[in-house]
Design a protein around this motif. Sequence first.
Motif, PDB file in Angstrom:
ATOM      1  N   THR A  57       0.828  -1.199   0.000  1.00 42.45           N
ATOM      2  CA  THR A  57       0.000   0.000   0.000  1.00 42.45           C
ATOM      3  C   THR A  57       0.864   1.250   0.000  1.00 42.45           C
ATOM      4  OG1 THR A  57      -1.703  -1.138   1.299  1.00 42.45           O
ATOM      5  CG2 THR A  57      -1.760   1.263   1.308  1.00 42.45           C
TER       6      THR A  57
ATOM      7  N   VAL B 179      -2.140  -1.268  -4.092  1.00 41.78           N
ATOM      8  CA  VAL B 179      -3.125  -0.190  -4.036  1.00 41.78           C
ATOM      9  C   VAL B 179      -2.392   1.082  -3.645  1.00 41.78           C
ATOM     10  CG1 VAL B 179      -3.773  -0.571  -1.604  1.00 41.78           C
ATOM     11  CG2 VAL B 179      -5.378   0.557  -3.156  1.00 41.78           C
TER      12      VAL B 179
ATOM     13  N   VAL C 202      -4.790   0.538  -8.601  1.00 37.36           N
ATOM     14  CA  VAL C 202      -4.734  -0.852  -8.136  1.00 37.36           C
ATOM     15  C   VAL C 202      -3.978  -1.710  -9.146  1.00 37.36           C
ATOM     16  CG1 VAL C 202      -6.886  -0.744  -6.810  1.00 37.36           C
ATOM     17  CG2 VAL C 202      -6.972  -1.396  -9.216  1.00 37.36           C
TER      18      VAL C 202
ATOM     19  N   VAL D 185     -10.750  -2.689  -1.180  1.00 38.54           N
ATOM     20  CA  VAL D 185      -9.780  -3.201  -2.156  1.00 38.54           C
ATOM     21  C   VAL D 185      -9.084  -4.445  -1.626  1.00 38.54           C
ATOM     22  CG1 VAL D 185      -7.621  -2.700  -3.374  1.00 38.54           C
ATOM     23  CG2 VAL D 185      -9.420  -0.958  -3.253  1.00 38.54           C
TER      24      VAL D 185
END
Length: 555
Positions: free
Chosen positions: A214, A231, A249, A279
């Motif tokens: 992330t 993401v 993504v 997500v």
Amino acid sequence: MRTRAVPPAIKPKKGEGQWALGYREPLNKNEENKKNDDGLNVRRRIIDIYSKTGFDSIDPADLRGRFRWMGLYTQRKPGIDGGKTGSLTDEELEDRYFMLRVRIDGGQLSGPQLRTIADLSVRYARGTADITDRQNVQYHWIRIEDVPAIWEALEAVGLHTTEACGDTPRVIIGCPLAGIAADEVIDATPQLRDVHDRYIGSPEFSNLPRKFKTAISGCTAHCTVHEINDVAFVGVVNDEGETGYQVYVGGGLSTNPMFAQSLGVFVTPEQVHEVWKGVISIFRDYGYRRLRSRARIKFLVKDWGAAKFREVLEQQYLGRALPDGPEPAAPLAHRDHVGVHPQRDGNFYVGFAPRVGRVNGELLGVIADLAERYGSGRVRTTAEQKMVILDVPAENTRALSDALAAHDLQVNPSIFRRQTMACTGIEYCKLAIVETKQRAMDLVDELEKRLPDFDQPLSINMNGCPNSCARVQVADIGLKGQLVMDENGDQVEGYQVHLGGQLGATFGKKVRGLKTTSAGLTDYVERVVRNYDAQRADGETFAAWVNRADEADLK
């Protein structure tokens, strides 16, 4: 009587192990291990059992699996050459010591935190400490007997190693200048901390198909490389003048590199945690678990496309549509925050370049001293293996720069020092085939001597295996470790060369037969850089030159 031909039976498509489609039975050893016991539970066994009874008492399923949920990997046994990496078992490759990864979400460190990291390096890790390209610090030579004491010291200053590895949500990278840089779009610190505090260490997401990376940032330089994260929330301003985030993504490198795709949405700061949850939940529920080689979210995004992914996110996980949103502005040429730059409060931050992220406990202690002497004590790590000292008054910037330089920490480094990155390599990594850290440092030193006046942006990324921890496919010159034949026909350490990679634009191309031995590496890099410098047009990037250059000039 004529008989009809019977059409051949259509072979049903093999399931990909997606939970949401009913594939709950483990389809490989990794999935079986996770089903048998949540990786988070190994912490208690380390504290209560293994640290007391020693290395030989560790259950193999914990040692080579669940230990990763607590940031622990066994390191490579010294003296095993790269030719044996693929043929030996873990038991034969691994030492009785561990790499331990300390999470530094957002790269944010207080003075006491940095001092603790430095002290633990000296006390338990033989002085080792590497800054990774995900803002973590990695120790080596860790004994299982010392792990509880290390955790206790880290947690006393607000740090930890939970889910630093494993099939989990890994460290959340963020701009090291969040809330500080004068030109940022939005301070993403509250959103980053919110996601961390809600979900890291939660059993809800401790069994993912594989790792999940992330980035949450409002940086105008785009230092968190949103293009290659699973993401990424990227700061934008919509048509109404509101600040929020665009969402990307499905990015990732390794043997099947893919750039992340924009969902085309606008997410307010208050919505970030629930969109992130949506997500990662899609990945958990629909991610491919049958084959480890396809168990990253990028494969799902590639198969679905961004439009379907957004539809599933909105309809099945959020219960509402998200508004369309703008795309972020283009990134800056340098994403690393090296140099002396103004903060929004009138002070300055000073970014400097350790050599390919390699530091040590003693040096980290010196950096902590300098940060307190010339600033507020706050320090940051970057996603380019660099560091930043914050809150430096204007009158202190020169003295700090000189003090850093005295310890070989350059505030105004050469382009080679600034833009060369290297993974852990064969020194400690069980997957590696070749040496990286020291070889990259030697390469930088030699290029500085041979090409002292070269000043064009040029990234050189060196990796010890095909996994691309050092992002070889998106570097100007990417060097992927492998065994090659030298001029005598002997198999030696070397590199496959990727040229002209650009984040978010193109992956470096492989010129047919273009490989170099380790011994010939510096001569090769010097040659291709000289060719570029001699032939480039004004303002022409290395990647653009590679696309038009004669193949002979790339070899």
